[in-house]
Design an enzyme around this catalytic site. Structure first.
Site: not given
Ligand SMILES: *Cc1c(COP(=O)(O)O)cnc(C)c1O
Length: 311
Positions: A61, A160, A194
């Site tokens: 990622r 991210k 989300e």
């Molecule tokens: C990191 C994150 C998640 C969750 O991702 P995981 O890999 O399951 O920890 C969901 N939404 C956002 C905006 C994130 O930054």
């Protein structure tokens, strides 16, 4: 763990005691937010082993995110090695089974100086770790956010980026002032996306629904793992666009993320209507939580090949 990029390759990293780091005031990260973060956990099992959960997924990622942000990324091997060494040298701080986990935070940043608007000439990759307790946000009472957006098509919501969270503090603060725990973001067409730091699932009859990761949703590794677990458990999961009105037809809603695992939602408020959901014993969310955390902590045999044991 600290690695610096020189000539397109990251140098051999070094372990250093946790402490402040020096930054060039004109670095890309400080001036223009050219940076990415990751997050993953290490768990101690009942028989004393230490397990990482899918670290190569975080590495991949970060590579995808680095392309979007015009950055150089460490290789999957370098990433996983850095994470392993960081946990290894802090082994004694990995909490006992049932008492939490060690949270590892990898950071990739433009560390080279740039005054003009351009990618930095040097990148630094750092991983640090901290023990964390079991993450209880308490009862989740969400409000559908209709004013602020966390991501737009073509933006960086699907990677991210370090800039993703500062922009949601205000909507969260406003929701908290009204007595809610967190917000559920929508897209411009009023489809659900989300919750601030977690992905979302709806249970409707014998169907489990989650929005597709088609650009504005962060592709959570917990989300992906939950989808794979539901298949094993014989549920039907659909990744499809979910209009906000469907919140009224769901019996159960749960959120997924590294920090929480699976967290059942108590209520969602949309335009002054509060919708309550099932939680606790006998729910799909509970079953998935048990299975996921069981694999992560070694309580359930890992037939998926997800956990990586620290030697
Ligand atoms: C990191 C994150 C998640 C969750 O991702 P995981 O890999 O399951 O920890 C969901 N939404 C956002 C905006 C994130 O930054």
């Amino acid at each position: 763990m600290n690695q610096v990029l020189i000539d397109q390759h990251f140098s051999q990293g070094t372990l250093t005691p946790f402490g402040k780091i020096e930054m060039n005031p004109s670095s890309g990260i400080l001036n223009y937010g050219q940076g990415l973060f990751e997050g993953l956990k290490a768990h101690r099992t009942a028989n004393g082993r230490i397990l990482l959960f899918r670290p190569e997924q975080n590495a991949m990622r970060m590579k995808v995110g680095a392309k979007r942000m015009c950055m150089q990324a460490p290789t999957v091997e370098q990433f996983v090695n850095a994470v392993k060494q960081t946990v290894h040298s802090n082994k004694r701080w990995v909490p006992p089974p049932g008492k939490g986990a060690m949270y590892i935070r990898p950071l990739l940043m433009g560390s080279g100086p740039v005054l003009g608007v351009a990618p930095a000439s040097e990148y630094t990759f750092i991983t640090y770790a901290s023990p964390v307790g079991n993450y209880h946000k308490g009862v989740l009472n969400l409000i559908v956010e209709e004013k602020f957006r966390r991501a737009i098509p073509g933006g960086t919501g699907e990677v991210k980026a370090v800039t993703n969270y500062a922009i949601i503090y205000k909507p969260i603060a406003e929701a908290k002032a009204k007595g809610f725990t967190d917000v559920l973001f929508l897209n411009a067409e009023k489809y659900i996306e989300e919750v601030s730091t977690t992905n979302i699932f709806l249970v409707k009859g014998n169907e489990i629904l989650t929005p597709p990761t088609s650009g504005t949703i962060l592709p959570g590794i917990t989300r992906k793992s939950i989808i794979e677990i539901t298949h094993v458990l014989g549920y039907q999961v659909k990744e499809r666009a979910i209009p906000v009105e469907e919140l009224f037809d769901a019996e159960e809603v749960f959120c997924t993320g590294t920090a929480v695992g699976v967290n059942s939602v108590n209520s969602i408020t949309y335009q002054d209507t509060r919708i309550a959901y099932k939680r606790g014993a006998g729910t799909v969310g509970q079953e998935l939580y048990e299975m996921l955390t069981g694999i992560q902590t070694g309580r359930i045999e890992d037939k998926m090949g997800w956990t990586v044991e620290l030697d």
